[in-house]
Each structure stands twice: as C-alpha cells, then as structure tokens.
Design a protein around this motif. Structure first.
Motif, PDB file in Angstrom:
ATOM      1  N   GLN A  24      62.326  46.002   2.411  1.00  0.00           N
ATOM      2  CA  GLN A  24      62.755  47.346   2.811  1.00  0.00           C
ATOM      3  C   GLN A  24      63.777  47.339   3.952  1.00  0.00           C
ATOM      4  O   GLN A  24      64.332  48.381   4.284  1.00  0.00           O
ATOM      5  CB  GLN A  24      61.549  48.173   3.255  1.00  0.00           C
ATOM      6  CG  GLN A  24      60.639  48.601   2.158  1.00  0.00           C
ATOM      7  CD  GLN A  24      59.524  49.503   2.696  1.00  0.00           C
ATOM      8  OE1 GLN A  24      59.544  49.910   3.857  1.00  0.00           O
ATOM      9  NE2 GLN A  24      58.566  49.790   1.844  1.00  0.00           N
ATOM     10  N   VAL A  25      64.024  46.191   4.549  1.00  0.00           N
ATOM     11  CA  VAL A  25      64.877  46.142   5.737  1.00  0.00           C
ATOM     12  C   VAL A  25      66.297  46.621   5.443  1.00  0.00           C
ATOM     13  O   VAL A  25      66.798  47.542   6.105  1.00  0.00           O
ATOM     14  CB  VAL A  25      64.898  44.723   6.358  1.00  0.00           C
ATOM     15  CG1 VAL A  25      65.946  44.617   7.454  1.00  0.00           C
ATOM     16  CG2 VAL A  25      63.520  44.394   6.913  1.00  0.00           C
ATOM     17  N   LEU A  26      66.980  46.027   4.483  1.00  0.00           N
ATOM     18  CA  LEU A  26      68.375  46.397   4.220  1.00  0.00           C
ATOM     19  C   LEU A  26      68.528  47.867   3.832  1.00  0.00           C
ATOM     20  O   LEU A  26      69.403  48.551   4.374  1.00  0.00           O
ATOM     21  CB  LEU A  26      68.995  45.471   3.167  1.00  0.00           C
ATOM     22  CG  LEU A  26      69.280  44.049   3.662  1.00  0.00           C
ATOM     23  CD1 LEU A  26      69.843  43.190   2.541  1.00  0.00           C
ATOM     24  CD2 LEU A  26      70.226  44.056   4.837  1.00  0.00           C
ATOM     25  N   PRO A  27      67.705  48.389   2.913  1.00  0.00           N
ATOM     26  CA  PRO A  27      67.853  49.815   2.598  1.00  0.00           C
ATOM     27  C   PRO A  27      67.609  50.719   3.814  1.00  0.00           C
ATOM     28  O   PRO A  27      68.304  51.718   4.002  1.00  0.00           O
ATOM     29  CB  PRO A  27      66.800  50.075   1.513  1.00  0.00           C
ATOM     30  CG  PRO A  27      66.470  48.739   0.954  1.00  0.00           C
ATOM     31  CD  PRO A  27      66.752  47.742   2.024  1.00  0.00           C
ATOM     32  N   ARG A  28      66.646  50.358   4.646  1.00  0.00           N
ATOM     33  CA  ARG A  28      66.358  51.182   5.828  1.00  0.00           C
ATOM     34  C   ARG A  28      67.497  51.117   6.834  1.00  0.00           C
ATOM     35  O   ARG A  28      67.835  52.127   7.449  1.00  0.00           O
ATOM     36  CB  ARG A  28      65.050  50.760   6.477  1.00  0.00           C
ATOM     37  CG  ARG A  28      63.837  51.224   5.660  1.00  0.00           C
ATOM     38  CD  ARG A  28      62.566  50.978   6.360  1.00  0.00           C
ATOM     39  NE  ARG A  28      62.387  51.933   7.455  1.00  0.00           N
ATOM     40  CZ  ARG A  28      61.220  52.217   7.992  1.00  0.00           C
ATOM     41  NH1 ARG A  28      60.122  51.636   7.539  1.00  0.00           N
ATOM     42  NH2 ARG A  28      61.129  53.067   8.989  1.00  0.00           N
ATOM     43  N   LEU A  29      68.071  49.928   7.017  1.00  0.00           N
ATOM     44  CA  LEU A  29      69.194  49.796   7.945  1.00  0.00           C
ATOM     45  C   LEU A  29      70.393  50.604   7.455  1.00  0.00           C
ATOM     46  O   LEU A  29      71.060  51.283   8.242  1.00  0.00           O
ATOM     47  CB  LEU A  29      69.587  48.330   8.120  1.00  0.00           C
ATOM     48  CG  LEU A  29      68.567  47.419   8.802  1.00  0.00           C
ATOM     49  CD1 LEU A  29      69.093  45.996   8.866  1.00  0.00           C
ATOM     50  CD2 LEU A  29      68.203  47.933  10.178  1.00  0.00           C
ATOM     51  N   ALA A  30      70.671  50.530   6.153  1.00  0.00           N
ATOM     52  CA  ALA A  30      71.802  51.285   5.597  1.00  0.00           C
ATOM     53  C   ALA A  30      71.587  52.785   5.736  1.00  0.00           C
ATOM     54  O   ALA A  30      72.525  53.536   6.023  1.00  0.00           O
ATOM     55  CB  ALA A  30      72.004  50.907   4.127  1.00  0.00           C
ATOM     56  N   ALA A  31      70.351  53.240   5.570  1.00  0.00           N
ATOM     57  CA  ALA A  31      70.046  54.672   5.647  1.00  0.00           C
ATOM     58  C   ALA A  31      70.192  55.224   7.059  1.00  0.00           C
ATOM     59  O   ALA A  31      70.414  56.429   7.230  1.00  0.00           O
ATOM     60  CB  ALA A  31      68.636  54.925   5.116  1.00  0.00           C
ATOM     61  N   LEU A  32      70.080  54.381   8.084  1.00  0.00           N
ATOM     62  CA  LEU A  32      70.174  54.867   9.464  1.00  0.00           C
ATOM     63  C   LEU A  32      71.497  55.578   9.742  1.00  0.00           C
ATOM     64  O   LEU A  32      71.544  56.536  10.503  1.00  0.00           O
ATOM     65  CB  LEU A  32      70.008  53.712  10.460  1.00  0.00           C
ATOM     66  CG  LEU A  32      68.610  53.124  10.604  1.00  0.00           C
ATOM     67  CD1 LEU A  32      68.646  51.922  11.543  1.00  0.00           C
ATOM     68  CD2 LEU A  32      67.618  54.159  11.085  1.00  0.00           C
ATOM     69  N   GLN A  33      72.579  55.117   9.128  1.00  0.00           N
ATOM     70  CA  GLN A  33      73.899  55.688   9.404  1.00  0.00           C
ATOM     71  C   GLN A  33      73.999  57.152   8.999  1.00  0.00           C
ATOM     72  O   GLN A  33      74.705  57.924   9.639  1.00  0.00           O
ATOM     73  CB  GLN A  33      74.990  54.875   8.688  1.00  0.00           C
ATOM     74  CG  GLN A  33      75.130  53.470   9.219  1.00  0.00           C
ATOM     75  CD  GLN A  33      75.428  53.439  10.712  1.00  0.00           C
ATOM     76  OE1 GLN A  33      76.248  54.191  11.214  1.00  0.00           O
ATOM     77  NE2 GLN A  33      74.731  52.578  11.434  1.00  0.00           N
TER      78      GLN A  33
END
Length: 167
Positions: A24-33
């Motif tokens: 879930q790390v990459l999708p969550r990081l991308a969603a932060l923007q």
C-alpha cells in the motif's frame, strides 16, 4: 491541598497506530499529492496518534510520506538514533534550540557557486573555512566579487545567496 480526580472521569483515549502493508505504500504516497488538507490532518491523527502541527500542506505531506514508509518498512534502528543524537550533541552541546537552527548559513563545503559576469563564467568552491577562486583561498565571497568586478559588492548577493548572512 491535593485534589483527587472524581471516580467518574475516564482515562484519555489510547491511539492504535495502524500497520501499513508494504504493497500500500506507493499508492498512498501518490495519493498524498491530491489529498485535501483536512484529509491530510485526519491521516496525521491516525498515523501519529496526536493532533497535526499548524504547518503548511507541503510539510504535512512530507512528514506523512515518511511516516507511511516508517510504518510499512520500520524506522531507524535504535543504534542509529543513538548515534544521530550523539552527533547532534557534539555539534550543539545538547542545546535543543540550536539543534533546530542550522548554525552556519554558509553553503556546505564542496558546493560550487557559478556566476557569469561580463560574459565570463566564474566558479567558486566553498571550503570548510574559506572559498577557493582561481586556485587561491579567499576569506569572503565579497572579496571574490570585488576581485571579479573591481567594485564593492555583497558577495552573497553577487552569487545569488540573498537572505543569508555572511559568516
């Protein structure tokens, strides 16, 4: 006089910090923007277990990005934390206020400052205690700017480092 809490008062809520699966790390990081600030603050509460600081969106996003990765992959090892603390104390003598402020506003040693003046490119290398220009040491950027232009200049301004105090 000591005051006792009434028996009906409840203890403060205990926050349970969720584990984050590495997938879930990459999708969550991308969603932060694209996440609105209100939702970022809610994530802060969930991931840190406390109220978010009153800082700007970029700061909150960057700290959340680190926290997401920390919860998924683990944080710094205790030995690393201890080593960093020891290095910090060597630099600032354990003064917490100094720890939050970079004591030296000079660019880091090894940084190359490049300035074009009268069609000629001039390169200065920052060293630990001085500056090197054309193979010679100079104590200040102002001295180098004066050498280049023949007039008095604030060296920090000449090399585009406005807002920094000359050390």
């Amino acid at each position: 006089m000591t005051r006792r809490r009434p028996m009906t008062e409840t203890a403060p809520a205990v926050f349970v910090i969720p584990a984050i699966p590495p997938a879930q790390v990459l999708p969550r990081l991308a969603a932060l923007q694209a996440t609105p600030i209100a939702d970022l603050k809610q994530q802060w509460r969930e991931l840190f277990g406390k109220e978010p600081p009153p800082f700007n969106k970029a700061y909150i996003q960057s700290r959340l990005a680190y926290r997401i990765q920390e919860l998924a992959y683990g944080g710094l090892k205790p030995e690393t934390r201890a080593r960093l603390e020891a290095l910090g104390e060597q630099l600032d003598g354990g003064n917490v206020v100094l720890r939050r402020i970079r004591a030296d506003s000079r660019p880091l040693p090894g940084t190359r400052l490049i300035r074009e003046y009268d069609g000629v490119q001039h390169v200065v290398t920052v060293r630990a205690d001085d500056f090197e220009f054309e193979g010679r040491p100079y104590r200040s950027l102002s001295a180098i700017a004066r050498h280049i232009t023949g007039t008095r200049w604030n060296g920090w301004t000449f090399f585009g480092l406005k807002g920094r105090a000359e050390a």
